[in-house]
Design a protein around this motif. Structure first.
Motif, PDB file in Angstrom:
ATOM      1  N   SER A   4      14.563   5.756  41.740  1.00 32.78           N
ATOM      2  CA  SER A   4      14.250   5.847  40.318  1.00 32.78           C
ATOM      3  C   SER A   4      15.494   6.035  39.454  1.00 32.78           C
ATOM      4  N   GLU A   5      16.632   6.344  40.085  1.00 37.21           N
ATOM      5  CA  GLU A   5      17.852   6.639  39.331  1.00 37.21           C
ATOM      6  C   GLU A   5      18.887   5.523  39.369  1.00 37.21           C
ATOM      7  N   ILE A   6      18.624   4.470  40.137  1.00 38.87           N
ATOM      8  CA  ILE A   6      19.713   3.534  40.430  1.00 38.87           C
ATOM      9  C   ILE A   6      20.110   2.662  39.245  1.00 38.87           C
ATOM     10  N   HIS A   7      19.402   2.766  38.124  1.00 37.73           N
ATOM     11  CA  HIS A   7      19.883   2.044  36.947  1.00 37.73           C
ATOM     12  C   HIS A   7      21.141   2.693  36.379  1.00 37.73           C
ATOM     13  N   HIS A   8      21.462   3.936  36.834  1.00 39.23           N
ATOM     14  CA  HIS A   8      22.684   4.576  36.337  1.00 39.23           C
ATOM     15  C   HIS A   8      23.374   5.452  37.376  1.00 39.23           C
ATOM     16  N   ARG A   9      22.715   5.719  38.486  1.00 36.22           N
ATOM     17  CA  ARG A   9      23.279   6.641  39.469  1.00 36.22           C
ATOM     18  C   ARG A   9      22.986   6.132  40.876  1.00 36.22           C
ATOM     19  N   GLY A  10      23.999   6.197  41.748  1.00 34.99           N
ATOM     20  CA  GLY A  10      23.812   5.771  43.131  1.00 34.99           C
ATOM     21  C   GLY A  10      25.118   5.266  43.705  1.00 34.99           C
ATOM     22  N   THR A  11      25.045   4.710  44.906  1.00 31.90           N
ATOM     23  CA  THR A  11      26.227   4.090  45.488  1.00 31.90           C
ATOM     24  C   THR A  11      26.564   2.813  44.720  1.00 31.90           C
ATOM     25  N   VAL A  12      27.772   2.321  44.925  1.00 34.55           N
ATOM     26  CA  VAL A  12      28.154   1.062  44.266  1.00 34.55           C
ATOM     27  C   VAL A  12      27.155  -0.031  44.611  1.00 34.55           C
ATOM     28  N   ARG A  13      26.745  -0.106  45.858  1.00 33.37           N
ATOM     29  CA  ARG A  13      25.800  -1.150  46.251  1.00 33.37           C
ATOM     30  C   ARG A  13      24.449  -0.963  45.557  1.00 33.37           C
ATOM     31  N   GLN A  14      23.936   0.268  45.483  1.00 33.58           N
ATOM     32  CA  GLN A  14      22.657   0.495  44.818  1.00 33.58           C
ATOM     33  C   GLN A  14      22.715   0.064  43.355  1.00 33.58           C
ATOM     34  N   ILE A  15      23.755   0.485  42.672  1.00 35.10           N
ATOM     35  CA  ILE A  15      23.866   0.155  41.254  1.00 35.10           C
ATOM     36  C   ILE A  15      23.997  -1.358  41.071  1.00 35.10           C
ATOM     37  N   CYS A  16      24.769  -2.001  41.922  1.00 38.60           N
ATOM     38  CA  CYS A  16      24.942  -3.453  41.812  1.00 38.60           C
ATOM     39  C   CYS A  16      23.654  -4.199  42.155  1.00 38.60           C
ATOM     40  N   ASP A  17      22.911  -3.708  43.126  1.00 38.22           N
ATOM     41  CA  ASP A  17      21.620  -4.326  43.445  1.00 38.22           C
ATOM     42  C   ASP A  17      20.707  -4.302  42.226  1.00 38.22           C
ATOM     43  N   HIS A  18      20.694  -3.171  41.508  1.00 38.25           N
ATOM     44  CA  HIS A  18      19.846  -3.079  40.320  1.00 38.25           C
ATOM     45  C   HIS A  18      20.343  -4.034  39.231  1.00 38.25           C
ATOM     46  N   LEU A  19      21.658  -4.112  39.044  1.00 37.80           N
ATOM     47  CA  LEU A  19      22.198  -5.023  38.032  1.00 37.80           C
ATOM     48  C   LEU A  19      21.848  -6.469  38.346  1.00 37.80           C
ATOM     49  N   ARG A  20      21.860  -6.819  39.623  1.00 34.41           N
ATOM     50  CA  ARG A  20      21.489  -8.188  40.010  1.00 34.41           C
ATOM     51  C   ARG A  20      20.030  -8.470  39.678  1.00 34.41           C
ATOM     52  N   VAL A  21      19.169  -7.480  39.856  1.00 29.57           N
ATOM     53  CA  VAL A  21      17.752  -7.662  39.521  1.00 29.57           C
ATOM     54  C   VAL A  21      17.586  -7.884  38.023  1.00 29.57           C
TER      55      VAL A  21
END
Length: 304
Positions: free
Chosen positions: A250-267
């Motif tokens: 629920s936080e990966i739009h602004h918080r997480g590992t580089v991969r998590q944050i980038c995965d959300h940006l790709r979505v």
């Protein structure tokens, strides 16, 4: 997907020599763009409207002027697009703003992205003597003046707030008929204005259902205005809190590992013209750390 980074200008990065060297290094990473922000002051008492409800980051009290910082970036780069996310457009007369932006477009040899918005901090409006009420109408007329200056010859404008007699205002921007204009905002009126008047939206990383609801407002407004919504660009800013262990989904739009944050940006990015803006000025404290993390985001976002 296009990838951009913040121009170093706040806190420990508010040093012209340091900022210039870092802009050159960021361009060498093969990113698409560099973007300045805009803050005038950092109130000691938490301002109304700040996202976290607490005090603003201390480093926002130390800053370089956004337009001068963009001119500095233009002087030490050759290829990257140069934009503002977001320039608070109402703190100066639009004719003066048009002159500064035209000069930046010429200095950068046609690389300027004009990203403007209303801002959200009453204290900054009070400090500049600009009324808080009527901001939307003031922005609409600001856009009218920019269009008149950039596209008119001779230039003339008669409005509620400003009058320009029939005049010569030269030079014109290198980009014709004008530099791209992107508007910020996260309310239905702001998104309606994006669809009706702008070339794109200065957005932020956010949960996808929220994004879809806001973007629908812009798309519908574009259609009503006889414009193609597919022609509107989107730039998703993220001020990431980077962790070494995976964060809650629920936080990966602004918080997480580089991969998590980038995965959300790709979505979030649904077309080739969508862009991400990674602002690392609240995430890092040194140029070395900033550039290392920028390289990590580039590798993750451009990798298979």
């Amino acid at each position: 997907m296009r990838i951009g980074f913040s121009v170093p200008q706040f806190g420990p990065f508010a040093d012209p020599d340091r900022s210039a060297a870092m802009c050159t290094a960021l361009e060498a990473l093969d990113c698409h763009s560099l973007w300045v922000g805009d803050r005038l002051l950092s109130p000691l008492t938490p301002p109304d409207g700040y996202a976290s409800g607490g005090p603003m980051p201390v480093r926002y009290g130390t800053h370089l002027d956004p337009l001068l910082a963009l001119g500095l970036a233009a002087s030490v780069t050759e290829r990257v697009r140069l934009g503002s996310s977001t320039l608070n457009a109402l703190w100066q007369p639009p004719l003066v703003l048009a002159r500064a932006l035209t000069t930046l477009d010429l200095i950068s040899r046609g690389r300027l992205e004009v990203g403007i918005g209303l801002g959200w901090m009453r204290e900054e409006y009070q400090a500049t003597g600009v009324p808080w009420q009527g901001r939307g109408a003031r922005l609409e007329e600001t856009l009218d003046v920019l269009d008149a200056v950039w596209c008119g010859d001779p230039v003339v404008h008669t409005g509620r707030l400003w009058t320009i007699p029939e005049s010569t205002v030269l030079p014109k921007p290198l980009q014709g008929p004008r530099p791209p204009i992107l508007l910020g905002g996260f309310t239905p009126p702001a998104l309606e204005r994006v669809g009706r008047r702008a070339d794109g939206w200065l957005a932020a990383s956010m949960p996808v259902p929220y994004l879809d609801g806001l973007w629908a407002v812009a798309a519908e407004a574009a259609e009503r205005a006889g414009r193609d919504p597919a022609g509107l660009r989107r730039v998703f800013r993220v001020n990431p809190e980077v962790t070494t262990v995976e964060a809650d989904p629920s936080e990966i739009h602004h918080r997480g590992t580089v991969r998590q944050i980038c995965d959300h940006l790709r979505v979030m990015c649904g077309s080739a013209t969508d862009e991400v803006l990674v602002d690392l000025q609240l995430t890092t404290d040194s140029p070395e750390e900033f550039l290392d993390l920028a390289a990590a985001f580039m590798a993750e976002l451009t990798g298979p």
